[in-house]
Design a protein around this motif. Structure first.
Motif, mmCIF file in Angstrom:
data_model
loop_
_atom_site.group_PDB
_atom_site.id
_atom_site.type_symbol
_atom_site.label_atom_id
_atom_site.label_comp_id
_atom_site.label_asym_id
_atom_site.label_seq_id
_atom_site.Cartn_x
_atom_site.Cartn_y
_atom_site.Cartn_z
ATOM 1 N N GLU A 79 25.206 25.569 44.556
ATOM 2 C CA GLU A 79 24.702 26.813 43.863
ATOM 3 C C GLU A 79 25.913 27.588 44.822
ATOM 4 O OE1 GLU A 79 22.076 29.669 43.612
ATOM 5 O OE2 GLU A 79 21.069 28.276 44.395
ATOM 6 N N VAL A 80 26.667 27.746 43.823
ATOM 7 C CA VAL A 80 27.974 29.055 44.636
ATOM 8 C C VAL A 80 27.380 30.271 44.902
ATOM 9 C CG1 VAL A 80 29.929 30.745 43.653
ATOM 10 C CG2 VAL A 80 29.716 28.835 42.900
ATOM 11 N N VAL A 81 27.338 30.760 46.639
ATOM 12 C CA VAL A 81 26.544 31.741 46.872
ATOM 13 C C VAL A 81 27.697 32.564 47.420
ATOM 14 C CG1 VAL A 81 24.856 30.072 47.971
ATOM 15 C CG2 VAL A 81 27.132 30.164 48.862
ATOM 16 N N ALA A 82 28.940 32.261 47.057
ATOM 17 C CA ALA A 82 30.013 33.722 47.488
ATOM 18 C C ALA A 82 31.228 33.083 46.818
ATOM 19 C CB ALA A 82 30.681 33.376 49.163
ATOM 20 N N PHE A 83 31.201 34.761 46.057
ATOM 21 C CA PHE A 83 32.786 33.964 44.563
ATOM 22 C C PHE A 83 33.835 35.306 45.021
ATOM 23 C CE2 PHE A 83 34.450 34.279 40.901
ATOM 24 C CZ PHE A 83 35.541 33.053 41.311
ATOM 25 N N ASP A 84 34.136 35.850 45.654
ATOM 26 C CA ASP A 84 35.502 36.336 45.510
ATOM 27 C C ASP A 84 36.716 36.596 46.166
ATOM 28 O OD1 ASP A 84 35.863 39.974 46.329
ATOM 29 O OD2 ASP A 84 35.953 39.166 48.391
ATOM 30 N N PRO A 85 37.101 36.289 44.683
ATOM 31 C CA PRO A 85 38.629 36.064 44.444
ATOM 32 C C PRO A 85 39.614 37.083 45.034
ATOM 33 C CG PRO A 85 37.174 36.270 41.997
ATOM 34 C CD PRO A 85 36.846 36.792 43.252
ATOM 35 N N PRO A 86 40.300 37.068 45.395
ATOM 36 C CA PRO A 86 40.750 35.660 45.196
ATOM 37 C C PRO A 86 40.832 35.014 47.641
ATOM 38 C CG PRO A 86 42.580 37.217 46.061
ATOM 39 C CD PRO A 86 41.728 37.444 45.937
ATOM 40 N N SER A 87 39.314 35.972 48.286
ATOM 41 C CA SER A 87 39.208 35.557 49.426
ATOM 42 C C SER A 87 38.364 34.875 49.896
ATOM 43 C CB SER A 87 38.657 37.705 49.700
ATOM 44 O OG SER A 87 39.243 38.310 49.279
ATOM 45 N N ALA A 88 37.318 34.462 49.293
ATOM 46 C CA ALA A 88 35.968 33.016 49.483
ATOM 47 C C ALA A 88 35.472 33.121 48.792
ATOM 48 C CB ALA A 88 34.932 34.737 50.794
ATOM 49 N N ILE A 89 35.511 31.864 48.562
ATOM 50 C CA ILE A 89 34.295 31.278 48.416
ATOM 51 C C ILE A 89 33.554 30.054 48.884
ATOM 52 C CG2 ILE A 89 35.927 29.652 46.894
ATOM 53 C CD1 ILE A 89 35.465 29.228 44.515
#
Length: 165
Positions: A79-89
């Protein structure tokens, strides 16, 4: 590359590497589950069961996995809990127990990306701070040496830059 010297005391391992590619390029590789087996530094990740890229927090993607200590082949949901392109995943692996129920194990994979000169500084963190005691009693944490994370970043480097490893 640097490694967090207090990893076992903080229930985290963290490694860093500068990759000679843009944050957007590196993030694109990480957001594609089809690339995860090639990135993996443990040799446990196999093929994706899901198609298409990760696009948002809450996305779930499944991966075929293999580990001899758990009977060989198995499936892991993430489960994706962080998605901040292009800084964090980041994603939280969710396994299926012997009762057939899916539950998070309490560990998380996270990649933080920052521009650095002509490339990207990537920090890979494996955090097992939420692993419940009953799992800790049966599985040593971390379940691999820090070199597996270093290998993952080297593999990511090769994929993002198109170089051979």
């Amino acid at each position: 590359m640097t490694t967090d010297a207090n990893a076992e005391q903080t229930d985290q391992l963290a490694v860093r590497r500068t990759i000679a590619a843009s944050p957007q390029t590196v993030f694109g590789v990480l957001a594609d589950p089809a690339q995860h087996a090639a990135i993996d530094g443990t040799g446990w990740v196999r093929d994706p069961r899901s198609s298409g890229p990760i696009t948002a927090v809450g996305d779930v993607f499944e991966m075929d996995m293999f580990h001899p200590n758990v009977g060989g082949d198995y499936v892991m949901r993430n489960e994706v809990v962080a998605f901040d392109p292009p800084s964090a995943i980041a994603w939280l692996p969710i396994g299926q127990g012997p009762d057939g129920q899916w539950a998070p194990g309490g560990w998380q994979w996270r990649y933080d990306l920052a521009p650095s000169g002509d490339g990207t500084q990537v920090t890979l963190t494996y955090d097992w701070s939420d692993v419940p005691q009953f799992l800790r009693d049966n599985i040593p944490f971390p379940p691999f040496p820090v070199s597996h994370l270093e290998n993952s970043l080297a593999n990511l480097d090769a994929l993002a830059t198109g170089s051979k490893r």
